[in-house]
Motif scaffolding. Structure first.
Motif, PDB file in Angstrom:
ATOM      1  N   SER A 118      25.006 -42.784  59.508  1.00 17.46           N
ATOM      2  CA  SER A 118      24.918 -41.930  58.323  1.00 17.46           C
ATOM      3  C   SER A 118      25.122 -42.724  57.046  1.00 17.46           C
ATOM      4  O   SER A 118      25.659 -43.817  57.048  1.00 17.46           O
ATOM      5  CB  SER A 118      25.959 -40.818  58.403  1.00 17.46           C
ATOM      6  OG  SER A 118      27.245 -41.368  58.499  1.00 17.46           O
ATOM      7  N   ARG A 119      24.674 -42.159  55.933  1.00 20.42           N
ATOM      8  CA  ARG A 119      24.745 -42.794  54.636  1.00 20.42           C
ATOM      9  C   ARG A 119      25.827 -42.135  53.777  1.00 20.42           C
ATOM     10  O   ARG A 119      26.311 -41.054  54.093  1.00 20.42           O
ATOM     11  CB  ARG A 119      23.389 -42.707  53.934  1.00 20.42           C
ATOM     12  CG  ARG A 119      22.266 -43.410  54.700  1.00 20.42           C
ATOM     13  CD  ARG A 119      22.594 -44.862  54.962  1.00 20.42           C
ATOM     14  NE  ARG A 119      21.518 -45.563  55.663  1.00 20.42           N
ATOM     15  CZ  ARG A 119      21.637 -46.773  56.137  1.00 20.42           C
ATOM     16  NH1 ARG A 119      22.779 -47.420  56.036  1.00 20.42           N
ATOM     17  NH2 ARG A 119      20.630 -47.348  56.762  1.00 20.42           N
ATOM     18  N   ALA A 120      26.165 -42.799  52.668  1.00 11.08           N
ATOM     19  CA  ALA A 120      27.242 -42.323  51.805  1.00 11.08           C
ATOM     20  C   ALA A 120      26.683 -41.833  50.480  1.00 11.08           C
ATOM     21  O   ALA A 120      25.677 -42.340  49.978  1.00 11.08           O
ATOM     22  CB  ALA A 120      28.259 -43.425  51.555  1.00 11.08           C
ATOM     23  N   ALA A 121      27.359 -40.841  49.906  1.00 10.70           N
ATOM     24  CA  ALA A 121      27.094 -40.385  48.534  1.00 10.70           C
ATOM     25  C   ALA A 121      28.323 -40.736  47.712  1.00 10.70           C
ATOM     26  O   ALA A 121      29.396 -40.176  47.921  1.00 10.70           O
ATOM     27  CB  ALA A 121      26.836 -38.880  48.516  1.00 10.70           C
ATOM     28  N   VAL A 201      39.890 -34.010  33.981  1.00 13.63           N
ATOM     29  CA  VAL A 201      39.676 -32.717  34.658  1.00 13.63           C
ATOM     30  C   VAL A 201      38.212 -32.309  34.584  1.00 13.63           C
ATOM     31  O   VAL A 201      37.596 -31.943  35.594  1.00 13.63           O
ATOM     32  CB  VAL A 201      40.586 -31.641  34.038  1.00 13.63           C
ATOM     33  CG1 VAL A 201      40.233 -30.261  34.592  1.00 13.63           C
ATOM     34  CG2 VAL A 201      42.049 -31.953  34.320  1.00 13.63           C
ATOM     35  N   SER A 202      37.612 -32.376  33.390  1.00 20.94           N
ATOM     36  CA  SER A 202      36.204 -31.982  33.248  1.00 20.94           C
ATOM     37  C   SER A 202      35.286 -32.908  34.030  1.00 20.94           C
ATOM     38  O   SER A 202      34.317 -32.457  34.647  1.00 20.94           O
ATOM     39  CB  SER A 202      35.815 -31.975  31.767  1.00 20.94           C
ATOM     40  OG  SER A 202      36.555 -31.021  31.042  1.00 20.94           O
ATOM     41  N   ALA A 203      35.591 -34.214  34.011  1.00 26.21           N
ATOM     42  CA  ALA A 203      34.738 -35.166  34.720  1.00 26.21           C
ATOM     43  C   ALA A 203      34.773 -34.929  36.226  1.00 26.21           C
ATOM     44  O   ALA A 203      33.723 -34.897  36.887  1.00 26.21           O
ATOM     45  CB  ALA A 203      35.168 -36.592  34.393  1.00 26.21           C
ATOM     46  N   LEU A 204      35.962 -34.768  36.791  1.00 26.78           N
ATOM     47  CA  LEU A 204      36.061 -34.538  38.239  1.00 26.78           C
ATOM     48  C   LEU A 204      35.436 -33.202  38.627  1.00 26.78           C
ATOM     49  O   LEU A 204      34.811 -33.084  39.686  1.00 26.78           O
ATOM     50  CB  LEU A 204      37.523 -34.581  38.671  1.00 26.78           C
ATOM     51  CG  LEU A 204      38.168 -35.968  38.730  1.00 26.78           C
ATOM     52  CD1 LEU A 204      39.649 -35.850  39.093  1.00 26.78           C
ATOM     53  CD2 LEU A 204      37.455 -36.853  39.744  1.00 26.78           C
ATOM     54  N   THR A 205      35.593 -32.202  37.773  1.00 22.25           N
ATOM     55  CA  THR A 205      35.002 -30.891  38.073  1.00 22.25           C
ATOM     56  C   THR A 205      33.488 -30.990  38.160  1.00 22.25           C
ATOM     57  O   THR A 205      32.868 -30.496  39.116  1.00 22.25           O
ATOM     58  CB  THR A 205      35.407 -29.871  37.006  1.00 22.25           C
ATOM     59  OG1 THR A 205      36.830 -29.742  36.976  1.00 22.25           O
ATOM     60  CG2 THR A 205      34.789 -28.509  37.300  1.00 22.25           C
ATOM     61  N   GLU A 206      32.872 -31.639  37.183  1.00 22.54           N
ATOM     62  CA  GLU A 206      31.412 -31.779  37.201  1.00 22.54           C
ATOM     63  C   GLU A 206      30.953 -32.634  38.373  1.00 22.54           C
ATOM     64  O   GLU A 206      29.952 -32.337  39.028  1.00 22.54           O
ATOM     65  CB  GLU A 206      30.926 -32.375  35.885  1.00 22.54           C
ATOM     66  CG  GLU A 206      29.413 -32.488  35.804  1.00 22.54           C
ATOM     67  CD  GLU A 206      28.924 -32.936  34.435  1.00 22.54           C
ATOM     68  OE1 GLU A 206      27.709 -33.201  34.302  1.00 22.54           O
ATOM     69  OE2 GLU A 206      29.756 -33.025  33.509  1.00 22.54           O
ATOM     70  N   CYS A 207      31.699 -33.703  38.647  1.00 20.55           N
ATOM     71  CA  CYS A 207      31.329 -34.589  39.756  1.00 20.55           C
ATOM     72  C   CYS A 207      31.383 -33.854  41.089  1.00 20.55           C
ATOM     73  O   CYS A 207      30.458 -33.946  41.903  1.00 20.55           O
ATOM     74  CB  CYS A 207      32.249 -35.801  39.761  1.00 20.55           C
ATOM     75  SG  CYS A 207      32.003 -36.933  41.144  1.00 20.55           S
ATOM     76  N   SER A 214      25.778 -32.406  48.266  1.00 18.76           N
ATOM     77  CA  SER A 214      25.167 -33.605  48.831  1.00 18.76           C
ATOM     78  C   SER A 214      25.032 -33.484  50.347  1.00 18.76           C
ATOM     79  O   SER A 214      25.942 -33.011  51.028  1.00 18.76           O
ATOM     80  CB  SER A 214      26.021 -34.829  48.486  1.00 18.76           C
ATOM     81  OG  SER A 214      25.550 -35.971  49.159  1.00 18.76           O
ATOM     82  N   PRO A 215      23.902 -33.952  50.929  1.00 16.27           N
ATOM     83  CA  PRO A 215      23.727 -33.882  52.393  1.00 16.27           C
ATOM     84  C   PRO A 215      24.375 -35.032  53.147  1.00 16.27           C
ATOM     85  O   PRO A 215      24.444 -35.010  54.364  1.00 16.27           O
ATOM     86  CB  PRO A 215      22.205 -33.912  52.548  1.00 16.27           C
ATOM     87  CG  PRO A 215      21.734 -34.730  51.384  1.00 16.27           C
ATOM     88  CD  PRO A 215      22.682 -34.412  50.243  1.00 16.27           C
ATOM     89  N   CYS A 250      33.930 -29.082  49.741  1.00 16.66           N
ATOM     90  CA  CYS A 250      33.096 -30.199  50.183  1.00 16.66           C
ATOM     91  C   CYS A 250      33.312 -30.433  51.677  1.00 16.66           C
ATOM     92  O   CYS A 250      34.447 -30.584  52.125  1.00 16.66           O
ATOM     93  CB  CYS A 250      33.449 -31.464  49.407  1.00 16.66           C
ATOM     94  SG  CYS A 250      33.016 -31.427  47.652  1.00 16.66           S
ATOM     95  N   ASP A 251      32.243 -30.452  52.432  1.00 20.36           N
ATOM     96  CA  ASP A 251      32.336 -30.686  53.871  1.00 20.36           C
ATOM     97  C   ASP A 251      31.356 -31.800  54.237  1.00 20.36           C
ATOM     98  O   ASP A 251      30.148 -31.603  54.193  1.00 20.36           O
ATOM     99  CB  ASP A 251      31.990 -29.412  54.645  1.00 20.36           C
ATOM    100  CG  ASP A 251      32.186 -29.593  56.142  1.00 20.36           C
ATOM    101  OD1 ASP A 251      32.933 -30.526  56.519  1.00 20.36           O
ATOM    102  OD2 ASP A 251      31.598 -28.814  56.915  1.00 20.36           O
TER     103      ASP A 251
END
Length: 785
Positions: A118-121, A201-207, A214-215, A250-251
């Protein structure tokens, strides 16, 4: 190249064994160098030698030996076991040596998928806020951050997706996703310094919002920052709860790394915290004061700072003074100068250089006026003199004589507002019905008295005027219709406009020649921290409690609304003067009227300075609407004469852009007219922004003239270089474990270990040593037997 290995028959490419499961924890074995596992076949060599060795002997029956053999069966059995152990030991030595060279790691089965097929995001969040300009030896913190982020990008494998975000004034993706690490590295090194603050906080939320879609089976977030405490907004519990919720969604769960590139002991900093301008507007040729506050973080400087003033010029000094001695980390410096030309101007104050340069300068803008224009709209005009409230307002705003303030060359006293020298208020009085004959953008404030109601178009125009920085004062009166005012306090499809909902009227109005009503109420509660009322804290400067009020409007105020503030109350607790911050402007609601039927305030000496303080403060609020922080949108209502004009915006450090007005309403409102508005989002870096428009002078037709000025300043909170504790950072993440890494650690090694698991080749090497010792002992024992 890495792959998973588990316990099935050994195969070479890709080799996997079923993971060992202990309770709910899944453990798997992974190898970085899978190709070396082919040499595991060497483990068969001891077996082959053993088999070949056995073929050298041929069994011959000899009767004389039968007796001896029967007596040594026990010894032979023990020898056979020892030989088998020796064989297994030699096989294990070869297998362990090959396995150690293949770099095995113990890892969870979830990460094993990443190490195999598998690949990483992954996303790198690069802090480029202005605190990253801190000089650390021969490099800045941003230089070190770029280097660390580039090294992280180089560790990813081909085919992994990689994104890049910045922590500037508005956290945003520079690269959404790419499989080319070299492209990301180039973008990292091309990322410029921003003069905005840090918002983790805003940066992590958007990220995380994007990452949860992501798959990829493995997800990583690398936050490269200087670890300043202010940027983490630890007190924002709602924001961190949202982040932990996104992590749970996130899973599989993403892995978070915080890479702190700042050096220890770099928390000392001296910076300009604020610039204070007078409430009264500047006048050509008259003294105008500027006061700035210099703050020291982390230490108490022994010497007072030297502060330099510049006006309309980055190079030419307009003045230089030495500030006061630092006390509790604070020093102040004051300047007095005389504006020479009317119109918009900009200035800046600066201190000497230190390790962090962007906060050593602070900008301001000011409009030099020949007159302070105030639009006074009478909602119920009367033909009889002194019958309506507008008559008293006009007299108060522009009386024939005023007490003289300081002379032009004299420094204003502590009780006088800086810049207060003479009355320059020029009221324009007109009935409300002629509203559309005036351009509200040409006025510092708009005052309205006793308007029964507002048409939808007039209300929308007033809302846009206030939202863009204008000041509006509404006096009620006998002819108002409370139900019409209720729609302004809580309009359908829009933001609340008036600071309170009018629910009815209280008290009884008196006739002009009638004596004072015995049941009159008086003002009793005041917010003396407010600029309009602060001057009257001492009753000798104006007694606000002296006026009697016979009638006023009952209102409902949302005390929980942070934008609403009651400035004055009657002795029964009912509000008299209420403020609402609306956009960049302000709306004041006076629940009584400005005429003599509802109160005798217009006859009291305090009425004149109260109206002047209000007009000056509203004008200063209008100038304050031109002061922004990096990344904040310039929102300027363009006069109708420039609605179709081509405008030029000059940026700091040279360069300019062609800008054009657009039709825009108030953000977040579904209804309302669209008015010509300049919207500009490129307010980074800090500095002065000058809007040029075609000149209205026929002799200079087409030549650009200064229409207005804006200034952008860094957020002084970013100047606090106090670092956040790694334990505090770890405590913020409830849904996952975060790796907090500092530059004095092996960052890449820790990342690889966390990504691939814990390396066990050292343990295998130790096992090989033990097995060699065992092999030697067994060989010796067999020889003896």
């Amino acid at each position: 190249m890495s792959a998973l290995i588990t316990s099935a028959p050994i195969t070479i490419a890709p080799i996997t064994i079923a993971p060992i499961t202990i309770a709910p924890i899944t453990i798997a074995l992974a190898f970085l160098h899978v190709g070396l596992l082919g040499f595991l076949a060497l483990g068969s060599i001891p077996i082959i030698i053993h088999l070949l060795h056995r073929r050298k002997f041929r069994t011959v029956m000899w009767a004389a030996m039968e007796f001896l053999l029967s007596s040594s069966k026990e010894t032979a059995r023990r020898l056979k076991i020892m030989q088998l152990l020796l064989l297994l030991t030699r096989i294990a030595i070869i297998l362990f040596i090959v396995s150690a060279l293949a770099r095995p790691h113990l890892t969870g089965a979830f990460f094993a998928g990443f190490l195999g097929q598998s690949r990483a995001a992954s996303t790198i969040i690069l802090d480029n806020s202005y605190s990253m300009d801190l000089q650390q030896g021969n490099a800045t913190a941003l230089d070190l951050a770029r280097e660390a982020a580039g090294a992280i990008a180089s560790t990813l494998r081909r085919g992994d997706s990689l994104g890049l975000m910045t922590l500037g004034p508005k956290p945003s993706f520079v690269i959404d996703s790419t499989t080319d690490p070299e492209f990301v590295t180039r973008q990292i090194h091309a990322t410029p310094l921003s003069h905005g603050g840090t918002d983790v906080v805003s940066a992590l939320t958007e990220c995380l919002e994007r990452m949860k879609e992501s798959p990829q089976a493995h997800r990583e977030v690398f936050l490269v920052t200087d670890g300043r405490r202010e940027g983490w907004r630890v007190e924002d519990s709602a924001g961190w709860e949202r982040i932990n919720t996104l992590i749970e969604q996130c899973d599989p769960t993403p892995k978070l790394f915080v890479i702190d590139v700042s050096a220890t002991g770099m928390g000392d900093n001296v910076f300009i915290e604020s610039v204070r301008l007078p409430s009264a507007p500047p006048v050509v040729g008259r003294g105008y004061g500027v006061e700035c506050t210099v703050r020291a973080h982390g230490f108490e400087p022994a010497d007072a700072p030297v502060v330099t003033l510049y006006l309309d010029d980055e190079e030419r000094e307009a003045g230089r003074v030495k500030g006061t001695e630092f006390k509790d980390g604070v020093s102040t410096a004051k300047f007095i100068f005389r504006p020479r030309e009317p119109g918009w101007h900009w200035g800046k104050v600066a201190i000497g250089p230190d390790a962090l340069a962007p906060d050593n300068t602070r900008y301001f803008v000011y409009e030099v006026r020949d007159a302070l224009r105030v639009l006074c709209l009478d909602g119920s005009p009367s033909s009889r003199p002194l019958e309506g409230g507008m008559d008293f307002l006009r007299i108060a705003l522009a009386p024939e004589k005023l007490p003289a303030g300081p002379s032009p060359g004299e420094t204003p006293g502590p009780e006088e507002p800086l810049g207060f020298t003479a009355n320059i208020i020029a009221p324009t009085v007109a009935p409300l019905s002629k509203f559309w004959e005036f351009d509200t953008g040409d006025y510092a404030a708009v005052l309205i008295t006793d308007a029964p109601a507002f048409s939808e178009r007039v209300a929308a125009s007033l809302r846009s005027y206030a939202y863009s920085g204008g000041g509006l004062v509404v006096f009620l009166g006998e002819r108002i219709r409370p139900d019409e005012y209720a729609s302004l306090a809580d309009p359908a499809g829009g933001q609340p406009f008036l600071p309170a909902r009018v629910t009815g009227l209280k008290g009884t109005a008196v006739e002009l020649d009638a004596p004072e009503a015995p049941d009159a109420t008086r003002l009793a509660e005041f917010d003396f921290n407010h600029p309009v009322i602060k001057q009257f804290e001492d009753a000798k400067d104006g007694d606000l409690t002296a006026a009697s009020f016979y009638r006023y409007a009952a209102v409902s105020v949302d005390e929980d609304d942070p934008d609403v503030h009651v400035l004055m109350r009657f002795d029964n607790g009912d509000p008299y003067l209420i403020e609402r911050r609306f956009g960049r402007g302000v709306v004041l609601l006076c629940t009584s009227s400005a005429d003599l039927r509802w109160s005798n305030l217009p006859l009291k000496p305090v009425f004149l300075p109260l109206m002047h303080r209000t007009a000056y403060w509203l004008a200063r609020r209008g100038s304050a609407a031109h002061e922004l922080t990096p990344g904040e949108t310039i929102r300027y209502p363009v006069p109708s004469r420039l609605a179709a004009a081509t405008l030029t915006l000059q940026r700091p450090r040279g360069g300019s852009e062609i800008v054009r007005p657009v039709l825009a309403g108030i953000p977040g409102e579904r209804a309302g007219p669209k008015l010509p508005t300049l919207l500009y989002e490129g307010t980074d870096p800090a500095g002065a922004y000058t809007l040029l428009a075609p000149s209205a002078d026929e002799r200079m037709a087409g030549a650009p003239a200064v229409e207005t000025q804006f200034c952008v300043n860094v957020n002084p909170r970013e100047s606090d270089l106090t670092k956040v504790s790694p334990d505090v950072v770890r405590s913020l993440f409830k849904a996952t474990k975060v790796e907090y890494l500092e530059t004095d650690t092996d960052v890449l090694g820790r990342i690889r270990t966390s990504r691939h698991g814990r390396e066990v080749w050292r343990y295998l090497a130790l096992a090989v040593c033990l097995l060699l010792m065992t092999e030697s002992v067994l060989s010796h024992q067999i020889d003896r037997v």
